[in-house]
Structure formats: structure tokens, C-alpha cells
Design an enzyme around this catalytic site. Structure first.
Site, PDB file in Angstrom:
ATOM      1  N   GLN A 204       0.916  -1.337   0.064  1.00 53.71           N
ATOM      2  CA  GLN A 204      -0.035   0.007  -0.142  1.00 53.71           C
ATOM      3  C   GLN A 204       0.971   1.142   0.097  1.00 53.71           C
ATOM      4  O   GLN A 204       0.300   2.413  -0.199  1.00 53.71           O
ATOM      5  CB  GLN A 204      -0.893   0.108   1.066  1.00 53.71           C
ATOM      6  CG  GLN A 204      -1.861  -1.146   1.296  1.00 53.71           C
ATOM      7  CD  GLN A 204      -2.629  -1.153   2.752  1.00 53.71           C
ATOM      8  OE1 GLN A 204      -2.263  -2.260   3.301  1.00 53.71           O
ATOM      9  NE2 GLN A 204      -3.337  -0.312   3.120  1.00 53.71           N
TER      10      GLN A 204
ATOM     11  N   PHE B  18      -5.777  -4.410   3.302  1.00 57.53           N
ATOM     12  CA  PHE B  18      -6.228  -4.154   4.550  1.00 57.53           C
ATOM     13  C   PHE B  18      -5.619  -3.523   5.766  1.00 57.53           C
ATOM     14  O   PHE B  18      -5.915  -3.703   6.898  1.00 57.53           O
ATOM     15  CB  PHE B  18      -7.278  -5.632   5.078  1.00 57.53           C
ATOM     16  CG  PHE B  18      -7.863  -6.295   4.027  1.00 57.53           C
ATOM     17  CD1 PHE B  18      -8.921  -5.884   3.556  1.00 57.53           C
ATOM     18  CD2 PHE B  18      -7.458  -7.568   3.937  1.00 57.53           C
ATOM     19  CE1 PHE B  18      -9.680  -6.489   2.525  1.00 57.53           C
ATOM     20  CE2 PHE B  18      -8.045  -8.333   2.854  1.00 57.53           C
ATOM     21  CZ  PHE B  18      -9.092  -7.811   2.117  1.00 57.53           C
TER      22      PHE B  18
ATOM     23  N   GLU C 256       0.611  -2.081   4.722  1.00 58.70           N
ATOM     24  CA  GLU C 256       0.926  -0.445   4.686  1.00 58.70           C
ATOM     25  C   GLU C 256       2.454  -0.491   5.066  1.00 58.70           C
ATOM     26  O   GLU C 256       3.159   0.279   4.271  1.00 58.70           O
ATOM     27  CB  GLU C 256      -0.056   0.212   5.711  1.00 58.70           C
ATOM     28  CG  GLU C 256       0.482   1.505   5.885  1.00 58.70           C
ATOM     29  CD  GLU C 256      -0.730   2.453   6.610  1.00 58.70           C
ATOM     30  OE1 GLU C 256      -1.584   2.017   6.842  1.00 58.70           O
ATOM     31  OE2 GLU C 256      -0.385   3.712   6.940  1.00 58.70           O
TER      32      GLU C 256
ATOM     33  N   ARG D 175      -6.228   6.888  16.838  1.00 54.13           N
ATOM     34  CA  ARG D 175      -7.548   6.875  16.436  1.00 54.13           C
ATOM     35  C   ARG D 175      -8.500   6.113  17.250  1.00 54.13           C
ATOM     36  O   ARG D 175      -9.572   6.410  17.076  1.00 54.13           O
ATOM     37  CB  ARG D 175      -7.430   6.318  15.008  1.00 54.13           C
ATOM     38  CG  ARG D 175      -8.583   6.679  14.094  1.00 54.13           C
ATOM     39  CD  ARG D 175      -8.442   6.148  12.655  1.00 54.13           C
ATOM     40  NE  ARG D 175      -7.934   7.030  11.674  1.00 54.13           N
ATOM     41  CZ  ARG D 175      -8.864   7.875  11.120  1.00 54.13           C
ATOM     42  NH1 ARG D 175     -10.182   7.840  11.333  1.00 54.13           N
ATOM     43  NH2 ARG D 175      -8.377   8.920  10.231  1.00 54.13           N
TER      44      ARG D 175
ATOM     45  N   ARG E 165      -7.558  -1.995   8.596  1.00 53.10           N
ATOM     46  CA  ARG E 165      -8.589  -1.329   8.345  1.00 53.10           C
ATOM     47  C   ARG E 165      -9.655  -0.870   9.547  1.00 53.10           C
ATOM     48  O   ARG E 165     -10.073  -1.604  10.204  1.00 53.10           O
ATOM     49  CB  ARG E 165      -9.452  -2.395   7.639  1.00 53.10           C
ATOM     50  CG  ARG E 165     -10.730  -2.081   6.782  1.00 53.10           C
ATOM     51  CD  ARG E 165     -11.459  -2.959   5.811  1.00 53.10           C
ATOM     52  NE  ARG E 165     -12.299  -2.452   4.962  1.00 53.10           N
ATOM     53  CZ  ARG E 165     -12.804  -3.364   4.044  1.00 53.10           C
ATOM     54  NH1 ARG E 165     -12.749  -4.648   4.089  1.00 53.10           N
ATOM     55  NH2 ARG E 165     -13.839  -3.020   3.126  1.00 53.10           N
TER      56      ARG E 165
ATOM     57  N   THR F 199      -4.430  11.379  10.409  1.00 52.13           N
ATOM     58  CA  THR F 199      -4.293  12.191  11.600  1.00 52.13           C
ATOM     59  C   THR F 199      -3.017  12.778  11.558  1.00 52.13           C
ATOM     60  O   THR F 199      -2.723  13.729  12.379  1.00 52.13           O
ATOM     61  CB  THR F 199      -4.830  11.448  12.922  1.00 52.13           C
ATOM     62  OG1 THR F 199      -4.034  10.284  13.111  1.00 52.13           O
ATOM     63  CG2 THR F 199      -6.221  11.174  12.733  1.00 52.13           C
TER      64      THR F 199
ATOM     65  N   ALA G  88      -6.144   5.053   5.537  1.00 57.11           N
ATOM     66  CA  ALA G  88      -7.017   5.876   6.166  1.00 57.11           C
ATOM     67  C   ALA G  88      -8.326   6.243   5.035  1.00 57.11           C
ATOM     68  O   ALA G  88      -8.918   7.061   5.319  1.00 57.11           O
ATOM     69  CB  ALA G  88      -6.398   7.246   6.439  1.00 57.11           C
TER      70      ALA G  88
ATOM     71  N   GLU H  96     -12.804   1.997   5.203  1.00 55.22           N
ATOM     72  CA  GLU H  96     -12.839   1.647   6.503  1.00 55.22           C
ATOM     73  C   GLU H  96     -14.117   1.415   7.373  1.00 55.22           C
ATOM     74  O   GLU H  96     -14.365   0.591   8.209  1.00 55.22           O
ATOM     75  CB  GLU H  96     -11.864   2.181   7.468  1.00 55.22           C
ATOM     76  CG  GLU H  96     -10.446   2.079   6.816  1.00 55.22           C
ATOM     77  CD  GLU H  96      -9.549   3.093   7.535  1.00 55.22           C
ATOM     78  OE1 GLU H  96      -8.822   2.653   8.237  1.00 55.22           O
ATOM     79  OE2 GLU H  96      -9.759   4.271   7.157  1.00 55.22           O
TER      80      GLU H  96
END
Ligand code: FES
Ligand code: FES
Lengths: 155, 772
Positions: free
Chosen positions: B208, B239, B243, B321, B353, B453, B522, B724
């Protein structure tokens, strides 16, 4: 090295292979039929499903030699040239796929399922696809696809 | 008051339920994943090697047998790395190859490079690694006891919640657990590195975040970023699991190709993949709340104890988060939300996710259920009582004002269409007459903040080329993992030029076309990349308009693009004719586009500002039946109503909602990660780790998009992100299970943790029956 021969997607193939060659490796590496995927290597996810003599089978836990003399169909052999098999068409039209990694195995399983059950209801489809994991779609559109294809498929 | 949203011109491409751009290839089996790319001659294969122990100093590493095994070309250890031995996305602590000590079971100590995948795997088993074993910290409590953390504790607070809870007419406190989750992307981690001219390297990687991998490889090999190209056409699912944690395997493939001078591929076997890559963070959650007889909350205190694993990885953002969503849809007049980022000797947990948001919401929903059970009220009424509202009840615990709240209407609609009240009565009647089977019902809302964020990640680039035959090529920094990002961006570009989607060619994401990108995460893929692609297309379009105005001596306002043609006053010419003209008249037909999300101002240190551009909303109503003798559970019906603003592609959006919901449902009901006391994962295959299959679907599953006038923020065609949020709709299933168990003894909160597996349900049932 032993020799293996089989018919793959209508073509006769013969090769000398190591006896421990998995059928999925034979298809992917020797024949470069990479539409058959490997998701788990251990017979659980269904990404590697193909047909052997018309019956669905997981090619990751089978030796190529076990398919000696068999009639093998992979996803690449399902369409007739440009004409997609009704199951392929249905998955495309009903959005029965996202990342696509499970799709080929799912379609191969579904073709066999419909062959065995004629016009299966939702419950039969859900039960019948238990051996195929899809992590993306949530299955709703897959079930829809199979149902739609069953209407189009003969017998 | 909602801002006035301009009504858009009729669209030709956006808003259509176009099929996935690769659908045809997927059903034919000729869409290429990394492992399907034809390998250059002489490609080598890697396999990872690791110790039996979980933690301790490596005393000796004997690799002789590995080196002399058949087919082995090289064995890589930390000393082979010329540059930085770290693939952390953040604060370090993630060695590519262990150097001196290991921190978790499955940490890679060496990598075998052999002629074949099988030879590499066999050789990897022959190592002798001696570790001076230490007692591993396995649970969050273990880490807490040793005061081990990967990051400092972080807190939001408002008012004096402790005192307010004490002074409240009613109060509750509780502690429960929320399990982790394995991504189980169907395509495991895989990368193929190919050496190029002059020490340059091309890496095909299932990730990702191609840019980050580019940077990490460059640092590892001590070469310039510009000498590394990372490319990804598609992933077979990600998912969040690709990342940050795709990097190690890409780095190892690159290192192997650097050391041997040959192409090298690393594909993790599934069990290795599950053991060696991080998961969704699991939590213990301790909370207390004060409220009145109507269930209205006065104050909340919550401590999130997250098992982060052995390093920071993405734990900062993930746990932040969790805090940002500990309120879900509810106003907490006073609060303290504290997040502890605990270190353990387990694999470093990572993005998944929802990125911590789901855990925050499982908490808020458990709290709502607990209050309702205590008061004997309908849980939906307690939820509604606590919804964000008008001025005075619209400030989140992190100080952002909720300005786009549609919960009342949306939840109200779902309450009607799902027949909630009637079914509530039916279920009560059913439970009275049914001795062993019990039903539960829940309708849970969702509010999810959209934007990274970490402010600087909210940017994207795109590159659009128009060719003289009128065909268009689009490239952007976002990656395709099945979500349909490529399709949506192509729709946007086709819309801009007024051409058919078939005329837009989508190309692989690669760092040599669009550099310096953010990860596709995100939920922001389309928001960011769609906008960047639109801006690129607009630049070219405005050049074409200028040209046409000059050539045809006409006002610019009389020129428009539709149906593969350009309308120029009374004249209509094919789009391809104008692009031909552009070339002859020496007008550039290529442009980049760049977008940075406006209006986000979050400052983490001062805990002030606005972290999100907007919120996405939704709600789910779930009905379940449990068997109180066996703990088995079936989901009878699920109704979902979800807000995607003006949908760019309803088919893709509904797919995201269904898929996300089922994934969330798996997390909260069947997917259980079990570590032994040595920190070894015992559930490292789908045989022991239960991922939902088609037969686990709700018997009756109804998903609808909220009829939205469009996002009030100026997002791409007024759509909203959808990747998500749907995961969190599955809290309704967990609440419905709680509700069913609670029917056994009114007034008593069931002691159930997530996932609510049959085993856990049975235990909770027994506890209720035992009268504890
Ligand atoms: S790869 Fe064969 S079943 Fe998973
Ligand atoms: S579409 Fe991705 S796993 Fe099924």
C-alpha cells in the site's frame, strides 16, 4: 525424473518433473497458467481450485503425478476464446470480485457446484462455497453471481 | 445547519455502477499479481529463517548446513546490509534481519537465497540458532508489569470526570477485552527485485506504500532514493497489512538481488506470513461512566491498554485513532480517554482497516449496552439520548466540532426500514417462550473521521497523459487492493474529458511516475488521488479550451466536452481531433496534478485543531440467535444504511460496505488469535483461525446507501470515503449477542469479550446462570 502427461485445457502436455512437484506449481511454473492462485498452500482457502476430470479439486495439495492421465481444466480453459463461461460473466456483472485473488478458484468451485445442484438456492450456494475464502467481498455478490450463472448454465 | 451543496451537472461516468477495471482479467485469470509476473532468467527465491525462542540474545548463529544445502546461492544476515538495518515506518526498532537479539517469536534472523522457493524453505530449517532465552512479555499485563511501552501514554481530557462520575446519580465500571485480527489478505506478502543499470533497482512489490519501501530500500543499500523504483499494479488484498509490513520482504528481496546481482523474489508461505507480520491491536479496556436515569452520560473515563508488540510501527496513529473514536457518535460532557501503548514480545501490531477506530467504538457500544442493561432501557434509546446534537453538545473529546451530523435522520430511517421496534417486541416474546435459544437485537450508529491524523500524509499526486489519438493514460500515487480505486479515478478522468471509460488507460502505481506519495490508507485513496487526477485533467483540459478558443475564434465558455466530442459553439469535433490539433500547435498534453487536503489543522502536542475534513456516518441493525446450551450463534438478519455522500460508484461502494461488515463480523465473532505463554502464535493458519466463509453470512443481509445530497465538504464529486467505516458497523453484531445473553438475567451485564466465539458466549451464559 518421472514423466507426467495430462490434458490441460484441451491440450496434451507431457513433462519430466521432480516427483514431489505439486500440481499447482506444475500449472503455474511449467505451463505458466498463473490464473490458478496460491493463497494458503494447505488446502484451506480454495484459491487454487481447478477441475480434474470435471470435478473441482485443490491443486495445492496434490502432486502433479496424481493427475497423470487426467483431464485438467484451469480458469484459463473455462472461456471459449472471447466468450466467457456464464459463471465468469456473472461474477463480472454482479461485482462478485474485488481484489480478484480468490475469484478464479471461486469460479471453478462454483461451476462444479452448479453442475451438481442444478439451480441451487442461496443456502446451498453458501454451504457449497465453504471451502473458498474471500476476504474482500463479504460473499453477498458472490452468492448473487452464482445464482445468476446457474440460470444461464445448461442442465 | 448544513452548508448549501451545489447541484452537480449530469454526469456521464461518475456515479455509475461501473464494474471493477480488472473484472474481465480477474474472471479470466490473467490479471497479474507479483507472483504471476514472468520471472527474468536466473531469478532466485528467498525464505526466512527464525529462532525457536521468543526473546533474548542470540548467542550463536550456525548457518553452515544452510549454506551447503542444495540450491542455496547465498545466506543473508544482518552483516550483509550495507546501510541501515531497519524497515520501521516510524521510530525504528524493526530490524530487517535480527542483529544480536530477538524480540518476538518468528523474527527473521537470516534469509536463504536459493534457486527455488522449495530449496530455500528446506534450507532455512537447517540453521542452528542459540538464544539466551529471556521470559517474554506476552500479554498487555506482562508489559504493564514491567512498565514496558513502545510509545508514551497519550490522553484527552475535559472537565473533572472522576468527580463528576462520583457525583452522578448512577455509575458503572467494567473491564473487558477486544481481540486482535489477522489480515489474511488472500495474496500473501510478496516482492520481486530486479537489478537494473548501474546499481539501480526495480522492485515489484505488493504494498500500500511504494514510496516508503523505495526509501527504506535506498537507506538499506546506501543508495539514493532516485535509484530505486517501486511498482505495484494490484494487490490480492491488503487491509492495512501491507501498509508498513510489506517493507521487510521487499527489503530482503532487494538485498538478495544486491548481494547476488540477480533478480530475487520473496513470497511468504502462509504460516510464515501469519507468524511474522503484525495484526490488529488487541486491547484491554477499563472504563467507568456516570449517567442519569435516562441513560444520559455525564462523564466517561476509559483506559485503553493496547498490546503493540515489540516496536512502535504504526502504533502511534492506530492508538490515537482509538481515542478519536472512543466517542463514536456520542457526546461525553466530561471525559478522560487514556491510551497506553504497551510493549510485548510479540510481533509488532500494525494497521488494519479502521486503524484503531474499531476498538474505540467497540468500547463506546459496550458502554451503551451496559447502561441500557442496567437501566432496563432499550439500548437504541440510550444511544439516541447520547447522540451528538446542537450547540453545546457538539464538541468531541479532542475539541473538534461535529458540523455534519446526520445521525438522527440516518438512524431514524434505519429504525423504520429495519422494523426495529416491532422486532424488539417479537424478540422479547420469543425469548420468553424459548428456553434455550435466545435472540438479541441491536441498532448501532457509526461516525468515522476522514483524513490521516498525521497531517502531512494528506497529499497526493497524479500524472495524466493525453495521446494524440485521444486516448488517456492516468497514473497516481494510490494503490489498488481490490477496493476499486483505479476504477474510480478513471471514472473521474473520463468525466473531466467527457470521454468513455474505455478510453482511459489505467497504469500501475510506480514511484518513477508519481513520487513522494502517502500510503493508500485511512480510507482516503479516492479522496486524495481522485482529486489529484482531476486537477491534472483540468490543467490539460484548460489548455485544450484555450487552443480551441484560439483556433475557432470563440468564447471559452462556448466550449464543452461530452460523449467523446468537443462542442465548440455550434460545431462539434471528435475529442481526438482536438488532441491532434494540440500536437500540431505545440500544446502540451501531459500534466501532473497535486492535491493537499484543506482545512485540517490538528496539532498533536497541543491536542487542538481539526484532525478530520469530515465524518462518514452509517448504522447497522443486527439480529442474532444464540444457543445457550452450546454457545453457537447465528446472525439472522442485518440491515445496513451507510453514508457515502454522492457515490462515485454505487456498486463498488456497496461492495466495500458488505466486505467491510463481514470482516468486522469475523473479527468480533470467530477470529481468535491465540498465543501460548512463550508468545508463540498457535493460530497461524486458516485451519485454526476462523475467517468467515459464505455460510457465515447473515441469513438476510440488506445493504443500502443513504440518499445523500452530497458531502458538505468539497470532496471529489461530493463523495465520501468508504474503505474502513463499514468494518465498525459490525459492532451491532457484538451488541446483539450481548443483548441476547442479557435476556437471561435482566439488569446484569454479560461478561463477554470480543471475539464472541461460541466458547466465550457459553462462558458468559454460564456466568449469568451461576448468579455471579
Ligand atoms: S492454496 Fe490451495 S487451498 Fe489455499
Ligand atoms: S476478491 Fe479479494 S479475496 Fe475475494
Amino acid at each position: 525424473m518421472p514423466t507426467v502427461s495430462m490434458t490441460v485445457n484441451g491440450k496434451q502436455v507431457t513433462a519430466d518433473i521432480a516427483p514431489n512437484t505439486l500440481l499447482v506449481s506444475f500449472l503455474r511454473e511449467n505451463l505458466r497458467l498463473t490464473g490458478t492462485h496460491v493463497g494458503c498452500d494447505t488446502s484451506q482457502c480454495g484459491a487454487c481450485v481447478i477441475h480434474i476430470n470435471g470435478e473441482s479439486a485443490k491443486s495445492c495439495t496434490m502432486l502433479a503425478l496424481q493427475a497423470d492421465g487426467a483431464e485438467v481444466t484451469t480458469i484459463e480453459g473455462l472461456a471459449k476464446g472471447n466468450d466467457l463461461h456464464p459463471m465468469q460473466k456473472a461474477f463480472q456483472e454482479n461485482h462478485g470480485l474485488q481484489c480478484g485473488f480468490c475469484t478464479t478458484g471461486m469460479i471453478m468451485s462454483a461451476v462444479d457446484l452448479v453442475k451438481k445442484h442444478g439451480k441451487p438456492d442461496d443456502a446451498t450456494i453458501r454451504k457449497g462455497l465453504e471451502g473458498n475464502i474471500c476476504r474482500c467481498t463479504g460473499y453477498q455478490n458472490i452468492v448473487k453471481s452464482v445464482k445468476a450463472a446457474a440460470q444461464e448454465m445448461e442442465g | 445547519m448544513l452548508k448549501k451543496i451545489p447541484s452537480p451537472a449530469p454526469a456521464l461516468n461518475v456515479g455509475k455502477a461501473t464494474k471493477h477495471d480488472s473484472a474481465d482479467r480477474h474472471v479470466r485469470g490473467n490479471a497479474l499479481y507479483i507472483d504471476d509476473i514472468r520471472e527474468p532468467r536466473g531469478t532466485l527465491h528467498l525464505a526466512p529463517g527464525y529462532a525457536r525462542e521468543s526473546c533474548g540474545k542470540i548467542k550463536s548463529l550456525d548457518l553452515d548446513a544452510v549454506r551447503s544445502a542444495p540450491g542455496v546461492v547465498a545466506v543473508l544476515t544482518a552483516s550483509d546490509i550495507p546501510g541501515l538495518n531497519d524497515c520501521s515506518p516510524s521510530f525504528g526498532g524493526d530490524p530487517i534481519l535480527a542483529d544480536g537479539r530477538i524480540e518476538f517469536h518468528g523474527q527473521v534472523v537470516f534469509a536463504v537465497v536459493a534457486r527455488s522457493h522449495l530449496e530455500a524453505r528446506k534450507a532455512a530449517k537447517l540453521a542452528h540458532i542459540e538464544v539466551i532465552a529471556e521470559t517474554p512479555m506476552v500479554t498487555a499485563e506482562d508489559g504493564l508489569a514491567r512498565e514496558a511501552s513502545v510509545l508514551p501514554t497519550y490522553e484527552f481530557s475535559r472537565g473533572s470526570p472522576e468527580a463528576t462520575i462520583k457525583a452522578s446519580p448512577l455509575a458503572l465500571s467494567d473491564s473487558f477485552r477486544i481481540g486482535g485480527q489477522e489480515h489474511f489478505y488472500l495474496e500473501g506478502q510478496v516482492s520481486l527485485a530486479i537489478p537494473q543499470d548501474q546499481g539501480e533497482i526495480l522492485v515489484h512489490t505488493s504494498t500500500q506504500h511504494p514510496t516508503e519501501i523505495q526509501h527504506l530500500i535506498a537507506k538499506m543499500l546506501k543508495i539514493r532514493d532516485a535509484a530505486v523504483v517501486c511498482e505495484c499494479r494490484r494487490m490480492g488484498g491488503a487491509f492495512g497489512g501491507k501498509e508498513s509490513q510489506a517493507a521487510q520482504w521487499a527489503c530482503l528481496a532487494a538485498l538478495a538481488s544486491h548481494v547476488t546481482g540477480r533478480p530475487a523474489k520473496m513470497r511468504l508461505d502462509r504460516d510464515d506470513d501469519m507468524i511474522m507480520t503484525g495484526k490488529r491491536h488487541d486491547f484491554r479496556c477499563d472504563w467507568q461512566a456516570g449517567f442519569d436515569e435516562t441513560g444520559k452520560i455525564s462523564a466517561v473515563e476509559v483506559d485503553f491498554l493496547a498490546r503493540c508488540g515489540c516496536s512502535a510501527d504504526l502504533s502511534l496513529g492506530v492508538n490515537d485513532r482509538t481515542m478519536f473514536h472512543a466517542d463514536n457518535s456520542y457526546y461525553y460532557p466530561e471525559n478522560r480517554i487514556t491510551s497506553h501503548r504497551i510493549k510485548t514480545n510479540t510481533v509488532s501490531n500494525t494497521a488494519f482497516r479502521g486503524f484503531g477506530g474499531p476498538q474505540g467504538m467497540v468500547f463506546s457500544e459496550r458502554m451503551m449496552d451496559a447502561i441500557a442493561i442496567k437501566l432496563g432501557l432499550d439500548p437504541l434509546d440510550v444511544r439516541k439520548t447520547n447522540f451528538y446534537g446542537d450547540s453545546g453538545r457538539d464538541i468531541t473529546p479532542f475539541g473538534m466540532k461535529v458540523e455534519d451530523n446526520i445521525l438522527e435522520e440516518l438512524v431514524g430511517e434505519l429504525e423504520q426500514t429495519s422494523d426495529y421496534r416491532k422486532r424488539r417486541q417479537e424478540i422479547q416474546a420469543f425469548n420468553t417462550r424459548s428456553p434455550f435459544l435466545k435472540k438479541g437485537l441491536a441498532l448501532n450508529p457509526l461516525k468515522f473521521g476522514i483524513s490521516f491524523t498525521l497531517k502531512h500524509l494528506n497529499q497526493a499526486g497524479a500524472l495524466v497523459h493525453v495521446y494524440t489519438d485521444g486516448s488517456v493514460q492516468v497514473n497516481h500515487g494510490g494503490t489498488e487492493m481490490g477496493q476499486g480505486l483505479y476504477t474510480k479515478v478513471a471514472q473521474v478522468v473520463a468525466e473531466e474529458f467527457g470521454i468513455d471509460l474505455e478510453n482511459v488507460q489505467i497504469t500501475a502505481t510506480t514511484t518513477d511516475k508519481v513520487p513522494n506519495t502517502a500510503p493508500t490508507a485511512a480510507s482516503s485513496g479516492t479522496d486524495l488521488n481522485g482529486m489529484a487526477a482531476k486537477l491534472a485533467a483540468e490543467t490539460i483540459k484548460s489548455r485544450l479550451i484555450d487552443l480551441a478558443a484560439k483556433l475557432y475564434q470563440i468564447e471559452k465558455s462556448a466550449i464543452s466536452f461530452a460523449n467523446n466530442h468537443v462542442q465548440i459553439g455550434q460545431q462539434k469535433i471528435p475529442f481526438a481531433e482536438l488532441t491532434q490539433q494540440a500536437f500540431l500547435q505545440r500544446v502540451s498534453l501531459s500534466s501532473t496534478g497535486y492535491y493537499a487536503t484543506p482545512n485540517i489543522t490538528w496539532d498533536r502536542d497541543s491536542k487542538s485543531g481539526r484532525p478530520f475534513l469530515y465524518f462518514a456516518y452509517g448504522a447497522a441493525c443486527a439480529e442474532v440467535t444464540i444457543d445457550t446450551l452450546t454457545g453457537e450463534m447465528v446472525i439472522d438478519r442485518v440491515d445496513i444504511l451507510h453514508d457515502v455522500g454522492k457515490s462515485l460508484n454505487p456498486a463498488l461502494d456497496i461492495g466495500q460496505i458488505e466486505g467491510g461488515f463481514v470482516q468486522g463480523m469475523g473479527w468480533l465473532t470467530t477470529e481468535e488469535l491465540v498465543y501460548d505463554d512463550q508468545g508463540r502464535l498457535r493460530t497461524h493458519a486458516p485451519s485454526t483461525y476462523k475467517i468467515p466463509t459464505a455460510s457465515d453470512l447473515p441469513d438476510d443481509f440488506r445493504v443500502k446507501l443513504w440518499d445523500s445530497p452530497g458531502n458538505r465538504e468539497d470532496t471529489i464529486y461530493r463523495s465520501k470515503a468508504v474503505g474502513e467505516p463499514p468494518v465498525m458497523l459490525a459492532t451491532a453484531v457484538f451488541s446483539a449477542i450481548t443483548n441476547a445473553i442479557a435476556s437471561l438475567k435482566p439488569g446484569v451485564l454479560p461478561q463477554i469479550s470480543a471475539p464472541a466465539t461460541p466458547e466465550n458466549i457459553l462462558a458468559a451464559v454460564k456466568l449469568m446462570k451461576s448468579g455471579d
